[in-house]
Design an enzyme around this catalytic site. Sequence first.
Site, PDB file in Angstrom:
ATOM      1  N   TYR A 141       0.830  -1.206   0.000  1.00 20.68           N
ATOM      2  CA  TYR A 141       0.000   0.000   0.000  1.00 20.68           C
ATOM      3  C   TYR A 141       0.868   1.262   0.000  1.00 20.68           C
ATOM      4  O   TYR A 141       0.404   2.340  -0.341  1.00 20.68           O
ATOM      5  CB  TYR A 141      -0.936   0.051   1.217  1.00 20.68           C
ATOM      6  CG  TYR A 141      -2.014  -1.024   1.231  1.00 20.68           C
ATOM      7  CD1 TYR A 141      -2.078  -2.018   0.265  1.00 20.68           C
ATOM      8  CD2 TYR A 141      -2.985  -1.032   2.235  1.00 20.68           C
ATOM      9  CE1 TYR A 141      -3.059  -2.995   0.296  1.00 20.68           C
ATOM     10  CE2 TYR A 141      -3.976  -2.010   2.260  1.00 20.68           C
ATOM     11  CZ  TYR A 141      -3.995  -2.989   1.295  1.00 20.68           C
ATOM     12  OH  TYR A 141      -4.972  -3.956   1.335  1.00 20.68           O
ATOM     13  N   LYS A 191       3.190 -15.376   2.980  1.00 27.11           N
ATOM     14  CA  LYS A 191       3.137 -16.150   1.730  1.00 27.11           C
ATOM     15  C   LYS A 191       4.587 -16.456   1.376  1.00 27.11           C
ATOM     16  O   LYS A 191       5.097 -16.101   0.308  1.00 27.11           O
ATOM     17  CB  LYS A 191       2.414 -15.297   0.664  1.00 27.11           C
ATOM     18  CG  LYS A 191       2.046 -16.022  -0.592  1.00 27.11           C
ATOM     19  CD  LYS A 191       0.914 -17.030  -0.438  1.00 27.11           C
ATOM     20  CE  LYS A 191       0.710 -17.802  -1.716  1.00 27.11           C
ATOM     21  NZ  LYS A 191      -0.093 -19.019  -1.559  1.00 27.11           N
ATOM     22  N   ASP A 223      -3.333 -17.999   2.272  1.00 25.40           N
ATOM     23  CA  ASP A 223      -4.495 -18.654   1.649  1.00 25.40           C
ATOM     24  C   ASP A 223      -5.074 -19.706   2.585  1.00 25.40           C
ATOM     25  O   ASP A 223      -6.287 -19.822   2.754  1.00 25.40           O
ATOM     26  CB  ASP A 223      -4.138 -19.242   0.271  1.00 25.40           C
ATOM     27  CG  ASP A 223      -2.765 -19.905   0.234  1.00 25.40           C
ATOM     28  OD1 ASP A 223      -2.003 -19.775   1.223  1.00 25.40           O
ATOM     29  OD2 ASP A 223      -2.443 -20.562  -0.766  1.00 25.40           O
ATOM     30  N   ASP A 247      -5.409  -6.495   6.222  1.00 23.34           N
ATOM     31  CA  ASP A 247      -6.596  -5.762   5.785  1.00 23.34           C
ATOM     32  C   ASP A 247      -7.707  -6.756   5.452  1.00 23.34           C
ATOM     33  O   ASP A 247      -8.854  -6.643   5.905  1.00 23.34           O
ATOM     34  CB  ASP A 247      -6.205  -4.942   4.533  1.00 23.34           C
ATOM     35  CG  ASP A 247      -7.250  -3.924   4.153  1.00 23.34           C
ATOM     36  OD1 ASP A 247      -8.244  -3.786   4.885  1.00 23.34           O
ATOM     37  OD2 ASP A 247      -7.079  -3.270   3.106  1.00 23.34           O
ATOM     38  N   ASP A 251     -11.123  -8.111   8.063  1.00 17.57           N
ATOM     39  CA  ASP A 251     -12.527  -7.976   7.640  1.00 17.57           C
ATOM     40  C   ASP A 251     -13.229  -9.331   7.629  1.00 17.57           C
ATOM     41  O   ASP A 251     -14.387  -9.444   8.012  1.00 17.57           O
ATOM     42  CB  ASP A 251     -12.626  -7.320   6.255  1.00 17.57           C
ATOM     43  CG  ASP A 251     -12.757  -5.809   6.371  1.00 17.57           C
ATOM     44  OD1 ASP A 251     -12.406  -5.265   7.443  1.00 17.57           O
ATOM     45  OD2 ASP A 251     -13.204  -5.168   5.401  1.00 17.57           O
TER      46      ASP A 251
END
Length: 357
Positions: A141, A191, A223, A247, A251
């Site tokens: 980001y 990852k 994942d 992020d 959620d």
Amino acid sequence: MKKIAVIPGDGIGPEVIKQALKVLDVIGEKYGVEFEKEEVLMGGIAIDKTGVPLPEETIKICQASDAVLLGAVGGEKWDTLPGHLRPEAGLLGIRKALGVYANLRPAIVFPQLKSASMLKEEALQDGLDILIIRELIGGSYFGEKKKVQLEDGTYKAWDTQVYTTAEIARISHMAFDIARKRDKKLTLVDKANVLESSRLWREVVTEISKQYPDVELNFMYVDNAAMQLIRKPSQFHVILTENMFGDILSDEASMITGSLGMLPSASLGDGNVGLYEPIHGSAPDIAGQDKANPLATIMSAAMMLRYSFNMPEAAKDIENAINKVLDKGYRTLDIMSPGMAAVGCEAMGHLVVKELR
Ligand code: NAD
């Protein structure tokens, strides 16, 4: 004495903040601590009164405080303003001004509210108390980003995922310290099978773990973590992860718990000036109607006591009071179920205060 900068903001912000302040007053009396609260402007109300979403005065007062408690900002009235003048620009601005690099989001399923979860009850039978610690100001980001046109007229765009040892180390120490105060289990989500930056996270976190031999560390690919959060959420305790994975996973975790009105958060940096806020927005559809659930904001105040003021017993006291109010069947509309007693925002705040007393 503890100085708290209070940002009520817009919509339901002032309503839920009022209840959290009532709760802090009782905690102050009970634990013999004086909270000096100073209200400051941010968001739409700041735009109306000063022309900008985050006045300099607000930044100064927040930086000079021990902690900041925020309601919510935003609303349709300001939606047509250019990006840098919209209420939400205040949110990014205050996080930056306070230098908070870690976002802490608990995902707790209260046994009384299991039916509000998106998951089947059997997935929640062991209860749920996860804390997601997300790196907030690094990664893709914030890394170099660019869009260039190719010879054939199409485009190529990239966002760079960058982390330094220092950025990973500071949040890792925070995560180990927090895990140590909970049930001493930490999962690094990454990852590392494909990303070089993830491999650096593993190296740094593994090295730092030697200083915390009492904390059990394990690793999980993102994942798989996304899947495991739905399959068996109770296997998680404290999750540490980089910005984008955090992020998305936070959620996902919030849906496991049910209502937005029950989810607090804390953003922390070096030093103790933390920023505490519910994760919900200003809910213009119910603003001014005494319908908002103030519990997320009250729990954010509890996080403030725990992480900025080192008052874990007082934080637990608030959480126990909320549990008792829910046990007695009181519900705001967002968490209402058949047979329960509906109460408004003000009454919910009052009930928590009564239990605390
Ligand atoms: P929202 O979180 O405000 O509301 C989504 C839905 O959840 C609404 O139906 C609302 O009534 C309900 N809800 C939210 N909080 C509740 C509570 N405490 N009790 C009961 N019900 C609750 O999200 P939105 O509608 O997408 O956004 C509204 C405004 O808030 C927008 O201007 C948005 O930009 C802003 N926003 C601000 C923040 C923040 O201040 N941190 C976060 C998200 C959105």
